[in-house]
Design an enzyme around this catalytic site. Structure first.
Site, PDB file in Angstrom:
ATOM      1  N   ASP A 287     -16.785-112.453 -21.209  1.00 50.98           N
ATOM      2  CA  ASP A 287     -17.175-110.912 -21.609  1.00 50.98           C
ATOM      3  C   ASP A 287     -17.825-110.368 -20.501  1.00 50.98           C
ATOM      4  O   ASP A 287     -17.633-110.756 -19.308  1.00 50.98           O
ATOM      5  CB  ASP A 287     -17.800-110.882 -22.652  1.00 50.98           C
ATOM      6  CG  ASP A 287     -17.452-109.506 -23.827  1.00 50.98           C
ATOM      7  OD1 ASP A 287     -17.659-108.616 -23.081  1.00 50.98           O
ATOM      8  OD2 ASP A 287     -17.376-109.816 -25.068  1.00 50.98           O
ATOM      9  N   HIS A 321     -14.961-108.999 -18.804  1.00 50.65           N
ATOM     10  CA  HIS A 321     -14.383-107.619 -19.428  1.00 50.65           C
ATOM     11  C   HIS A 321     -14.796-106.634 -18.544  1.00 50.65           C
ATOM     12  O   HIS A 321     -14.081-105.652 -18.146  1.00 50.65           O
ATOM     13  CB  HIS A 321     -14.618-107.502 -20.679  1.00 50.65           C
ATOM     14  CG  HIS A 321     -14.350-108.434 -21.678  1.00 50.65           C
ATOM     15  ND1 HIS A 321     -14.475-108.439 -23.079  1.00 50.65           N
ATOM     16  CD2 HIS A 321     -13.236-109.325 -21.529  1.00 50.65           C
ATOM     17  CE1 HIS A 321     -13.860-109.334 -23.640  1.00 50.65           C
ATOM     18  NE2 HIS A 321     -13.021-109.899 -22.667  1.00 50.65           N
TER      19      HIS A 321
END
Length: 468
Positions: A287, A321
């Protein structure tokens, strides 16, 4: 090039011998980078007495099978009672449950040491006060936790291994990509209940989860702590967020390597914390690599503590991300964030500089400064300021975002240079780009509801960047 910059920076720091501070204790100066230098100089990490407490002397066995939880806790208590020092984890594989640090204790992992954290959820009971996605609750203890402590550290060249995988912790996300299969338990019901409790103002003492809730704990979380050092260690296989300083101040995260690709495996998330320096770290995550946060929705507004005075320097960002991110749980606001002398590149890095919020999260961003960034490959946008994240507009808490200054950045390839999407009734106010080469980009920029967008020597595909 970086070494020359660092030498010049050291000279600049030495010139600040008699600083003038504002109400928040941050250097008052017209040059924001003078404030960054001041933060970087002041946040140094705690010092510890030379006492050493080897966990083997308290019964720990480094065979990877023997439960060493009691031995590690006994060593920490003894070190704390003696006035502080170092709790040593020597070479070997030591299995443990939750580790709770106490004031003046450095948990030190020697070369070849691997602290293996149990995959049995009961090893993280009893419940402790923590945050899950920006909301306070009582839940499983983070794997390494401290509450209200001062002068604490996790240091050394060893490995912290959460042992999370597609069979342990990660399936609780409820995604087939992470090992969950239909019919198995997952977090959705408890997560929705927690968020509903927060919106309804249910007291935190009544938000009790743990067993049956399937809400994963963070890995390292100092909560309401002062003078924190996390240095040198490698962190792998985390249940969820890896390094999560919450409501803490004077935090130094230095020369840490994070390699963990599970769901919500953010690398370092300072939340409602101030005077934080993240230096010389490598992030390769499932992430966001770094995400600055300050609480979610009504609960973030209730606590109402921003994250502020944060410096990120000399770090490497790989998969993630977002590389350097603010949000999405930023309801308490974020101010004065600096990133400099960092490198980012990966086909799996979606966005380099990411700002994500909406009219449910709200909050503010005041003063984001970036310079001297080398960005190789980015799968999405280089700079993304998006008020349409998840719930989007129309919910009554429009965010305020401005004072974004980015300079001296080079990019090799990206899908898009800019994705800036504010609201008509709450535009993004103040984005300045100076000496930025976006390299080769595949799609046009998106700029919606932005006031005071200033471009100075900004190019893409070898031409001046054109903004519609």
């Amino acid at each position: 090039m970086l070494s020359r910059r660092n030498a010049m920076r050291a000279m600049a720091m030495s010139a600040l011998a008699v600083p003038v501070l504002d109400a928040r204790g941050v250097l008052a100066a017209s040059d924001p980078w003078a404030r960054a230098n001041h933060i970087a100089a002041r946040v140094r990490g705690p010092k510890f007495p030379r006492r050493r407490f080897d966990i083997r002397g308290f019964g720990a066995v480094g065979d990877g099978v023997t439960d060493c939880t009691k031995a590690i806790r006994a060593a920490i208590r003894a070190c704390h009672a003696a006035g502080g020092g170092h709790v040593d984890v020597p070479e070997g594989r030591f299995l443990t449950g939750a580790v709770h640090l106490l004031s003046n204790v450095d948990l030190h992992l020697a070369a070849g040491a691997r602290l293996l954290f149990s995959t049995e959820p009961k090893a993280y009971l009893p419940l402790v006060l923590t945050r899950f996605e920006g909301v306070e609750l009582y839940n499983y203890s983070p794997l390494i936790y401290a509450y209200g402590q001062r002068n604490i550290a996790v240091t050394g060249s060893g490995v912290l291994d959460g042992q999370a995988d597609r069979d342990h912790w990660w399936p609780w996300k409820g995604s087939g990509d992470d090992g969950w299969e239909p019919g198995e338990p997952h977090q959705a019901e408890a997560r929705a209940a927690l968020f509903a409790q927060a919106e309804q103002g249910v007291p935190v003492r009544r938000r009790r989860y743990g067993e049956g809730g399937y809400l994963r704990p963070s890995f390292v979380q100092p909560y309401r702590c002062d003078n924190v050092l996390i240095e040198g260690v490698t962190i792998v296989n985390s249940p969820m967020w890896e390094i999560h300083p919450t409501l803490s101040r004077n935090v130094l995260v230095q020369n840490v390597t994070v390699e963990s690709h599970g769901p919500n495996n953010d690398g370092c998330n300072p939340e409602s914390s101030r005077m934080v320096v993240i230096r010389g770290c490598t992030f390769d995550t499932g992430d966001d690599c770094i995400a600055i946060k300050s609480g979610r929705n009504a609960d973030g507004r209730r606590v109402n503590v921003p994250s502020e005075s944060i410096v990120v320097e000399n770090c490497t960002f790989r998969d993630g991300h977002g590389g350097m991110t603010i949000g999405s749980e930023m309801s308490g606001g974020v101010r004065e964030v600096f990133i400099r002398d960092c490198a980012m590149s990966s086909p799996n890095l979606d966005i380099a500089l990411r700002f994500k919020t909406n009219s449910v999260r709200g909050g503010f961003i005041e003063g984001f400064h970036a310079r001297d960034l080398e960005i190789g490959q980015v799968g999405g946008s280089v700079i993304d300021v998006n008020f349409h994240y998840e719930e989007g507009p129309g919910h009554g808490f429009n965010p305020r975002v401005g004072g974004i200054d980015v300079r001296d950045v080079t990019v090799r390839t990206a899908n898009r240079a800019l994705n800036l999407r504010g609201y008509a009734d709450a535009p993004i106010r103040g984005v300045t780009l100076t000496d930025v080469d976006f390299g080769a980009t595949a799609t046009p920029v998106v700029v919606e509801h932005v006031e005071d967008l200033v471009l100075k020597n900004v190019t893409a595909n070898g031409e001046p960047l054109v903004v519609p």
